[in-house]
Design a protein around this motif. Structure first.
Motif, PDB file in Angstrom:
ATOM      1  N   GLY A  75     -62.762  -3.632 -67.798  1.00  0.00           N
ATOM      2  CA  GLY A  75     -62.019  -2.665 -68.611  1.00  0.00           C
ATOM      3  C   GLY A  75     -62.947  -1.854 -69.501  1.00  0.00           C
ATOM      4  N   THR A  76     -63.884  -2.545 -70.131  1.00  0.00           N
ATOM      5  CA  THR A  76     -64.785  -1.855 -71.066  1.00  0.00           C
ATOM      6  C   THR A  76     -65.662  -0.851 -70.309  1.00  0.00           C
ATOM      7  OG1 THR A  76     -64.786  -3.836 -72.431  1.00  0.00           O
ATOM      8  CG2 THR A  76     -66.536  -2.255 -72.850  1.00  0.00           C
ATOM      9  N   CYS A  77     -66.196  -1.266 -69.164  1.00  0.00           N
ATOM     10  CA  CYS A  77     -67.073  -0.357 -68.401  1.00  0.00           C
ATOM     11  C   CYS A  77     -66.264   0.837 -67.878  1.00  0.00           C
ATOM     12  CB  CYS A  77     -67.754  -1.090 -67.251  1.00  0.00           C
ATOM     13  SG  CYS A  77     -69.001  -2.258 -67.820  1.00  0.00           S
ATOM     14  N   LEU A  78     -65.031   0.601 -67.445  1.00  0.00           N
ATOM     15  CA  LEU A  78     -64.215   1.729 -66.963  1.00  0.00           C
ATOM     16  C   LEU A  78     -63.925   2.702 -68.111  1.00  0.00           C
ATOM     17  CD1 LEU A  78     -61.753  -0.076 -64.519  1.00  0.00           C
ATOM     18  CD2 LEU A  78     -63.511   1.592 -63.905  1.00  0.00           C
ATOM     19  N   SER A  79     -63.746   2.170 -69.311  1.00  0.00           N
ATOM     20  CA  SER A  79     -63.509   3.079 -70.453  1.00  0.00           C
ATOM     21  C   SER A  79     -64.770   3.896 -70.722  1.00  0.00           C
ATOM     22  CB  SER A  79     -63.057   2.313 -71.691  1.00  0.00           C
ATOM     23  OG  SER A  79     -64.158   1.733 -72.352  1.00  0.00           O
ATOM     24  N   TYR A  80     -65.925   3.274 -70.562  1.00  0.00           N
ATOM     25  CA  TYR A  80     -67.180   4.022 -70.752  1.00  0.00           C
ATOM     26  C   TYR A  80     -67.251   5.194 -69.762  1.00  0.00           C
ATOM     27  CZ  TYR A  80     -72.077   5.288 -70.862  1.00  0.00           C
ATOM     28  OH  TYR A  80     -73.231   6.012 -70.962  1.00  0.00           O
ATOM     29  N   LEU A 114     -60.674  -8.545 -80.489  1.00  0.00           N
ATOM     30  CA  LEU A 114     -61.019  -7.278 -79.821  1.00  0.00           C
ATOM     31  C   LEU A 114     -60.533  -6.083 -80.640  1.00  0.00           C
ATOM     32  CD1 LEU A 114     -60.305  -8.451 -76.183  1.00  0.00           C
ATOM     33  CD2 LEU A 114     -62.484  -7.545 -77.016  1.00  0.00           C
ATOM     34  N   LEU A 115     -59.364  -6.242 -81.259  1.00  0.00           N
ATOM     35  CA  LEU A 115     -58.855  -5.132 -82.083  1.00  0.00           C
ATOM     36  C   LEU A 115     -59.792  -4.860 -83.267  1.00  0.00           C
ATOM     37  CD1 LEU A 115     -55.038  -5.956 -81.966  1.00  0.00           C
ATOM     38  CD2 LEU A 115     -56.168  -3.923 -80.999  1.00  0.00           C
ATOM     39  N   GLU A 116     -60.529  -5.921 -83.654  1.00  0.00           N
ATOM     40  CA  GLU A 116     -61.519  -5.733 -84.741  1.00  0.00           C
ATOM     41  C   GLU A 116     -62.875  -5.289 -84.185  1.00  0.00           C
ATOM     42  OE1 GLU A 116     -61.778  -9.390 -86.941  1.00  0.00           O
ATOM     43  OE2 GLU A 116     -59.618  -9.368 -87.326  1.00  0.00           O
ATOM     44  N   GLN A 136     -71.351  -3.509 -77.971  1.00  0.00           N
ATOM     45  CA  GLN A 136     -71.678  -2.099 -78.198  1.00  0.00           C
ATOM     46  C   GLN A 136     -70.723  -1.186 -77.399  1.00  0.00           C
ATOM     47  OE1 GLN A 136     -75.641  -1.369 -76.858  1.00  0.00           O
ATOM     48  NE2 GLN A 136     -75.920   0.419 -78.171  1.00  0.00           N
ATOM     49  N   LEU A 137     -70.473  -1.558 -76.141  1.00  0.00           N
ATOM     50  CA  LEU A 137     -69.600  -0.736 -75.295  1.00  0.00           C
ATOM     51  C   LEU A 137     -68.149  -0.817 -75.760  1.00  0.00           C
ATOM     52  CD1 LEU A 137     -70.923  -1.268 -71.638  1.00  0.00           C
ATOM     53  CD2 LEU A 137     -71.259   0.692 -73.129  1.00  0.00           C
ATOM     54  N   ILE A 138     -67.752  -1.992 -76.256  1.00  0.00           N
ATOM     55  CA  ILE A 138     -66.373  -2.144 -76.759  1.00  0.00           C
ATOM     56  C   ILE A 138     -66.186  -1.202 -77.951  1.00  0.00           C
ATOM     57  CG2 ILE A 138     -64.798  -3.716 -77.981  1.00  0.00           C
ATOM     58  CD1 ILE A 138     -65.892  -5.989 -76.202  1.00  0.00           C
ATOM     59  N   GLY A 168     -61.423   6.094 -78.425  1.00  0.00           N
ATOM     60  CA  GLY A 168     -59.953   6.015 -78.354  1.00  0.00           C
ATOM     61  C   GLY A 168     -59.424   5.775 -76.953  1.00  0.00           C
ATOM     62  N   ASN A 169     -60.305   5.507 -75.988  1.00  0.00           N
ATOM     63  CA  ASN A 169     -59.786   5.265 -74.636  1.00  0.00           C
ATOM     64  C   ASN A 169     -59.949   3.815 -74.189  1.00  0.00           C
ATOM     65  OD1 ASN A 169     -62.541   5.319 -74.267  1.00  0.00           O
ATOM     66  ND2 ASN A 169     -62.418   6.279 -72.259  1.00  0.00           N
ATOM     67  N   LEU A 170     -60.159   2.911 -75.165  1.00  0.00           N
ATOM     68  CA  LEU A 170     -60.171   1.482 -74.853  1.00  0.00           C
ATOM     69  C   LEU A 170     -59.270   0.795 -75.876  1.00  0.00           C
ATOM     70  CD1 LEU A 170     -61.244  -0.976 -73.285  1.00  0.00           C
ATOM     71  CD2 LEU A 170     -63.167  -1.061 -74.872  1.00  0.00           C
TER      72      LEU A 170
END
Ligand SMILES: NC(=O)c1ccc[n+]([C@@H]2O[C@H](COP(=O)([O-])OP(=O)(O)OC[C@H]3O[C@@H](n4cnc5c(N)ncnc54)[C@H](O)[C@@H]3O)[C@@H](O)[C@H]2O)c1
Length: 494
Positions: free
Chosen positions: A16-21, A39-41, A53-55, A62-64
């Protein structure tokens, strides 16, 4: 593209994180509120180099997003990944209860506003693609949006047989944004298999630069949507993230498109092969030890053969982790279900089982009596650069030594806390560094090949120990250097 990833573990969160990148709109969903709150934090609940870093980048852009609400997340997405765990049961069969719960919940959540592709990323037994489809349908049958549409569509068909609602039938040409007039399940969703091959510790790099992408599907529409999702990776035309440089010369990633069963088998075959390769090296190591050869030299010699290759030939305490053991056991179970006895796979597992306890045998050889001795374990995680302790050899070695009456200390650069939390009954004494670990030890055992264990200050360590004995369960040190520091050294197959 709008993507939902269900399961924020090592696979789901990284995917998910890489796709958001790569610019996709991603919602990661989990039932574990603790994980989602972290994760929200902006904090990763798992240790994976470069992930935090990617998160944070995704959250800032705003896309993750992260949620515990599966239904809303499914409705907001076009592509829905199932990336929940499939842990082993005592019988060796994969536990599919998490996949089942998610597939049914997805079916109950679909709104028919667009055609969704439900993608199974979890490693599942052959035939699960069809099973997942059945489960999503089961959920769909309880879904009022679907059942009302079904009732309306059959009423229309009865009153006007010429209206057959064919506006979005299968095939790559169907518009994803068009409202569905009919009530065929395949207008609501299609199922695809997209097995994951990432390695923990190198997961970001493996996601951006995989050796291949495997897509199994029965409908070309599903294949095309996944191909579109992965285009930046396939064409390698994205700007390189700071933590994951592109391997030199990589300009495209091959895509293997196939049927569902073959995609599922590709995943099992890959893991079974790698596990067997390691067990093979260990078997040769055990013979080396008896005949006076050195496995490191032997592997260097035969690994240079281009038909063999040098990777996955490190002799040591064997493989562990969340995948190899469970996937090989599941494949054995599948084979047996079809009346085939997979002798080679069984041997790979047997060799590994024995291999894990070789350090204990070596300690007995050198120390003679284990009872009352203090043993220090260097490393707990099943491999370096992860905090994952699933099926970690260190845990089995620790249990065996404790049962034999030893006092067991351990130090892992990352996994101490996870080990404490996950194994409250294990009487391990945790140390904060290598020197503290060495204090009062009668012997040290290298179990995980963390980088920092490759540069031990042997003199300082030796001063803290009761006796200078080192069992190198990963063959990462030079026998000559360790012995020059006054240690008794035992490697594996040397
Ligand atoms: N870990 C790896 O290196 C790796 C590599 C390739 C493939 N796989 C496969 O990928 C799958 C996932 O593995 P993992 O290591 O990421 O697992 P994991 O245990 O780390 O994560 C699974 C996540 O799914 C969540 N979950 C369970 N039920 C849920 C539900 N109903 N709704 C939402 N979330 C739910 C759990 O809370 C957990 O966070 C497995 O099938 C595994 O075999 C793993």
């Amino acid at each position: 593209m709008d993507v939902c990833v269900v399961g924020t573990g090592y696979v789901g969160l990284v995917t998910g994180t890489c796709l958001s990148y790569l610019g996709r709109n991603v919602i990661c969903v989990d039932i574990d509120e603790r994980k989602i709150n972290m994760l929200l934090e902006g904090k990763s609940p798992i240790y994976e180099p470069g992930l935090d870093q990617l998160i944070q980048m995704g959250i800032t852009r705003g896309n993750l997003r992260f949620s515990t609400n599966l239904a809303d997340s499914v409705r907001a997405s076009e592509i829905i990944f199932i990336a929940v765990g499939t842990p082993p049961q005592a019988s060796g069969k994969a536990d599919l209860s998490y996949v089942k719960a998610v597939a049914q919940a997805i079916g109950r959540s679909l709104d028919g506003e667009r055609r969704r592709v439900v993608v199974n990323k979890s490693t599942v037994p052959i035939g699960s693609g069809n099973w997942v489809e059945m489960l999503v349908r089961e959920g769909l049958n309880e879904n009022p949006v679907y059942t009302e549409k079904l009732a309306k569509s059959s009423a229309t068909q009865t009153s006007n047989t010429s209206n057959t609602s064919t506006s979005t039938q299968g095939g790559a040409g169907g518009s994803i944004s068009r409202k569905l007039n009919g009530a065929r399940p395949d207008q609501f969703f299609l199922v695809a298999s997209n097995p994951e091959f990432l390695r923990e510790g190198a997961a970001i790099s493996d996601t951006f630069y995989p050796d291949r992408i495997v897509i199994g599907a029965t409908d070309s529409y599903a294949t095309e949507r996944l191909r579109a999702l992965y285009t930046p990776i396939i064409e390698q035309n994205f700007s390189v993230p700071p933590s994951a440089p592109r391997p030199a010369g990589l300009s495209a990633v091959p895509v293997v498109t196939t049927d569902l069963a073959s995609a599922e088998m590709i995943k099992y075959a890959a893991n079974a092969f790698l596990a067997t390769k390691i067990s093979f090296a260990n078997e040769i190591a055990n013979i080396c030890e008896r005949v006076g050869a050195d496995i490191k030299e032997v592997v260097r010699g035969f690994g240079l053969d281009s038909r063999i290759g040098p990777k996955f030939l490190n002799a040591g305490v064997g493989w562990g982790g969340s995948c190899f053991g469970k996937d090989v056991s599941a494949l054995i179970d599948i084979a047996r279900e079809y009346g085939y006895e997979p002798a080679l796979l069984k041997s790979a597992v047997d060799v590994n089982k024995k291999q894990r306890l070789i350090p204990v045998q070596k300690l007995q050889e050198v120390l003679k009596i284990i009872k009352g001795k203090t043993i220090g374990l260097l490393g707990l995680a099943f491999k370096p650069e992860t905090d994952d302790l699933r099926d970690a050899p260190a845990l089995e070695i620790a249990r065996q030594l404790i049962e034999m009456g030893a006092r067991v200390k351990a130090y892992d650069p990352i996994a101490n806390e996870a080990c404490k939390a996950q194994n409250p009954d294990l009487k391990l004494e945790y140390s904060d560094d290598i020197i503290a670990l060495s204090e009062d030890c009668d012997a040290l055992v290298i179990v995980t090949e963390w980088e920092e264990f490759q540069h031990l200050d042997l003199e300082k360590i030796g001063q803290e120990m009761n006796s200078r004995i080192l069992i190198d369960g990963r063959n990462i040190l030079s026998k000559a250097i360790v012995e020059a520091a006054g240690f008794t050294y035992r490697g594996i197959g040397r």
